[in-house]
Scaffold this motif. Structure first.
Motif, mmCIF file in Angstrom:
data_model
loop_
_atom_site.group_PDB
_atom_site.id
_atom_site.type_symbol
_atom_site.label_atom_id
_atom_site.label_comp_id
_atom_site.label_asym_id
_atom_site.label_seq_id
_atom_site.Cartn_x
_atom_site.Cartn_y
_atom_site.Cartn_z
ATOM 1 N N ILE A 52 0.855 -1.207 0.000
ATOM 2 C CA ILE A 52 0.000 0.000 0.000
ATOM 3 C C ILE A 52 0.882 1.246 0.000
ATOM 4 O O ILE A 52 0.663 2.194 -0.758
ATOM 5 N N MET A 53 1.894 1.239 0.852
ATOM 6 C CA MET A 53 2.776 2.403 0.954
ATOM 7 C C MET A 53 3.548 2.617 -0.340
ATOM 8 O O MET A 53 3.699 3.744 -0.805
ATOM 9 N N ALA A 54 4.036 1.540 -0.905
ATOM 10 C CA ALA A 54 4.834 1.668 -2.128
ATOM 11 C C ALA A 54 4.017 2.254 -3.276
ATOM 12 O O ALA A 54 4.563 2.931 -4.148
ATOM 13 N N SER A 55 2.699 2.038 -3.219
ATOM 14 C CA SER A 55 1.876 2.554 -4.315
ATOM 15 C C SER A 55 1.287 3.923 -4.001
ATOM 16 O O SER A 55 0.588 4.511 -4.829
ATOM 17 N N GLY A 56 1.513 4.425 -2.780
ATOM 18 C CA GLY A 56 1.015 5.759 -2.429
ATOM 19 C C GLY A 56 -0.390 5.764 -1.874
ATOM 20 O O GLY A 56 -1.007 6.816 -1.716
ATOM 21 N N GLY A 57 -0.920 4.582 -1.547
ATOM 22 C CA GLY A 57 -2.266 4.516 -0.957
ATOM 23 C C GLY A 57 -2.220 4.696 0.548
ATOM 24 O O GLY A 57 -1.149 4.927 1.128
ATOM 25 N N LEU A 58 -3.383 4.584 1.173
ATOM 26 C CA LEU A 58 -3.435 4.731 2.629
ATOM 27 C C LEU A 58 -3.628 3.376 3.301
ATOM 28 O O LEU A 58 -4.447 2.560 2.874
ATOM 29 N N GLU A 117 0.645 23.742 -4.153
ATOM 30 C CA GLU A 117 0.866 22.369 -4.637
ATOM 31 C C GLU A 117 1.958 22.249 -5.701
ATOM 32 O O GLU A 117 2.688 21.273 -5.738
ATOM 33 N N SER A 118 2.058 23.280 -6.543
ATOM 34 C CA SER A 118 3.040 23.184 -7.626
ATOM 35 C C SER A 118 4.471 23.155 -7.074
ATOM 36 O O SER A 118 5.390 22.695 -7.750
ATOM 37 N N ALA A 119 4.643 23.641 -5.836
ATOM 38 C CA ALA A 119 5.993 23.661 -5.253
ATOM 39 C C ALA A 119 6.356 22.311 -4.642
ATOM 40 O O ALA A 119 7.529 22.035 -4.373
ATOM 41 N N LEU A 120 5.344 21.472 -4.428
ATOM 42 C CA LEU A 120 5.599 20.239 -3.679
ATOM 43 C C LEU A 120 6.513 19.256 -4.396
ATOM 44 O O LEU A 120 7.413 18.689 -3.804
ATOM 45 N N LEU A 121 6.275 19.105 -5.686
ATOM 46 C CA LEU A 121 7.082 18.164 -6.458
ATOM 47 C C LEU A 121 8.557 18.572 -6.380
ATOM 48 O O LEU A 121 9.446 17.758 -6.126
ATOM 49 N N ASN A 122 8.765 19.887 -6.531
ATOM 50 C CA ASN A 122 10.111 20.443 -6.436
ATOM 51 C C ASN A 122 10.753 20.125 -5.096
ATOM 52 O O ASN A 122 11.907 19.710 -5.019
ATOM 53 N N ARG A 123 9.985 20.326 -4.041
ATOM 54 C CA ARG A 123 10.495 20.096 -2.684
ATOM 55 C C ARG A 123 10.885 18.641 -2.483
ATOM 56 O O ARG A 123 11.926 18.342 -1.915
ATOM 57 N N LEU A 140 10.859 4.662 -1.076
ATOM 58 C CA LEU A 140 10.322 4.087 -2.319
ATOM 59 C C LEU A 140 9.179 4.925 -2.891
ATOM 60 O O LEU A 140 8.946 4.942 -4.103
ATOM 61 N N ASP A 141 8.467 5.626 -1.977
ATOM 62 C CA ASP A 141 7.303 6.391 -2.438
ATOM 63 C C ASP A 141 7.643 7.839 -2.775
ATOM 64 O O ASP A 141 6.770 8.654 -2.995
ATOM 65 N N VAL A 146 4.435 8.309 -7.662
ATOM 66 C CA VAL A 146 3.786 7.984 -6.380
ATOM 67 C C VAL A 146 3.376 9.265 -5.652
ATOM 68 O O VAL A 146 2.325 9.318 -5.013
ATOM 69 N N LEU A 147 4.197 10.303 -5.791
ATOM 70 C CA LEU A 147 3.851 11.560 -5.130
ATOM 71 C C LEU A 147 2.514 12.093 -5.656
ATOM 72 O O LEU A 147 1.682 12.582 -4.883
ATOM 73 N N THR A 148 2.300 11.955 -6.953
ATOM 74 C CA THR A 148 1.033 12.403 -7.545
ATOM 75 C C THR A 148 -0.127 11.664 -6.894
ATOM 76 O O THR A 148 -1.150 12.256 -6.546
ATOM 77 N N LYS A 149 0.071 10.383 -6.653
ATOM 78 C CA LYS A 149 -0.989 9.588 -6.027
ATOM 79 C C LYS A 149 -1.170 9.998 -4.557
ATOM 80 O O LYS A 149 -2.298 10.090 -4.066
ATOM 81 N N ARG A 150 -0.065 10.240 -3.890
ATOM 82 C CA ARG A 150 -0.150 10.645 -2.474
ATOM 83 C C ARG A 150 -0.866 11.984 -2.347
ATOM 84 O O ARG A 150 -1.638 12.208 -1.420
#
Ligand code: AMP
Length: 290
Positions: A52-58, A117-123, A140-141, A146-150
């Protein structure tokens, strides 16, 4: 102090939580960290959570609620804690309310770190690069996919908590786009306003205001003032005041701490006998010692 830090992945919750831990000597309870430890150790919880974690789910609510409930009972959490990454869903928040009620603990507040939100990927990319530089294992996530999914699960499942806590008048928001130390200062100001911390918590021992509040909290019984005044005089005498009391004179002669304490105690007793039947002993003794 018991607070929740709320914000999407990459908003700086972990960084701020660690700074708060250093400053206030409380513990950071990060469900993400605990789950990663469980995965690494291969426990039943870890085995459940790994994919679940590796795929970005809860991870299921009952799993994380169980972990948090046990963790709050540990001795190091008695002084207070920062919840980082928990609760993440409304049912988790409801379960937390229940378990805190059951444990007779009060939540001071929820601090939302609001970020663009647009800054998050960068961070997150910066975080990954820094971890690689330090030779640390990268999560791994922490990949763009995966970040997009999170982020999507944050929006759909965690963001409703903003409404949940603001309805309960628990929510405060900080601009998480500021520099790290500015965010820290803003959080500190909020904690002061919430009464979750005392001013100047970095000083050792009770602060002036803490001492004041203890004295204020004690009932002002007649005679208590007298007792405390006499005890004070006794202490002063120990330091060489001009008009010491009898018992204080003794203390002044010996000039030893022990004697001052003894004289102060005697003064308290004598004054209490005169009129302060229920003088708040603790306060007067404390004052005498000071
Ligand atoms: P974090 O370190 O907080 O970003 O969490 C990493 C991952 O652990 C998340 O993407 C989830 O898969 C899982 N996780 C952490 N905390 C929770 C929670 N409170 N509820 C469900 N899953 C969680």
């Amino acid at each position: 102090m018991r607070i929740i830090l709320l914000g999407p992945p990459g908003s700086g919750k972990g960084t701020q939580a660690q700074l708060l831990v250093q400053r206030y000597g409380i513990v950071q309870l990060s469900t993400g960290e605990m789950l990663r430890a469980a995965v690494a150790a291969g426990t039943p919880v870890g085995l459940k959570a790994k994919e679940i974690m590796a795929s970005g789910g809860l991870v299921p609510d009952d799993v994380v609620v169980g972990i948090i409930s046990d963790r709050i009972d540990q001795p190091d959490a008695k002084k207070g804690f920062i919840l980082d990454g928990f609760p993440r869903t409304v049912p988790q928040a409801e379960a937390l309310d229940e378990l805190l009620k059951h444990k007779h603990l009060k939540l001071d507040g929820v601090i939302e770190l609001r970020v663009n939100e647009s800054a998050l990927l960068n961070r997150v990319e910066t975080r990954v690069a820094q971890m690689r530089e330090r030779g640390e294992e990268v999560r791994l996530d922490d990949t763009p996919e995966v970040l997009t999914k999170r982020l999507a699960s944050y929006r759909s499942q965690t963001e409703p908590l903003i409404h949940y806590y603001s309805e309960r008048r628990k929510l405060s928001t900080v601009d998480g786009m500021m520099a790290i130390d500015e965010v820290t200062r803003a959080i500190h100001r909020l904690l002061l306003a919430l009464g979750a911390v005392e001013p100047k918590t970095h000083t050792k021992g009770p602060t002036k205001s803490a001492a004041k509040s203890v004295v204020k909290a004690a009932p002002a019984k007649p005679g208590a003032k007298k007792a405390s005044k006499k005890a004070k005089t006794a202490k002063k005498a120990g330091k060489g005041a001009k008009k010491p009391t009898k018992s204080a004179k003794k203390a002044a002669k010996k000039m030893s701490k022990k004697a001052v304490k003894k004289a102060a105690k005697k003064a308290v007793k004598a004054a209490a006998k005169k009129g302060a039947k229920k003088a708040p002993k603790k306060v007067t003794k404390k004052r005498a010692k000071r």
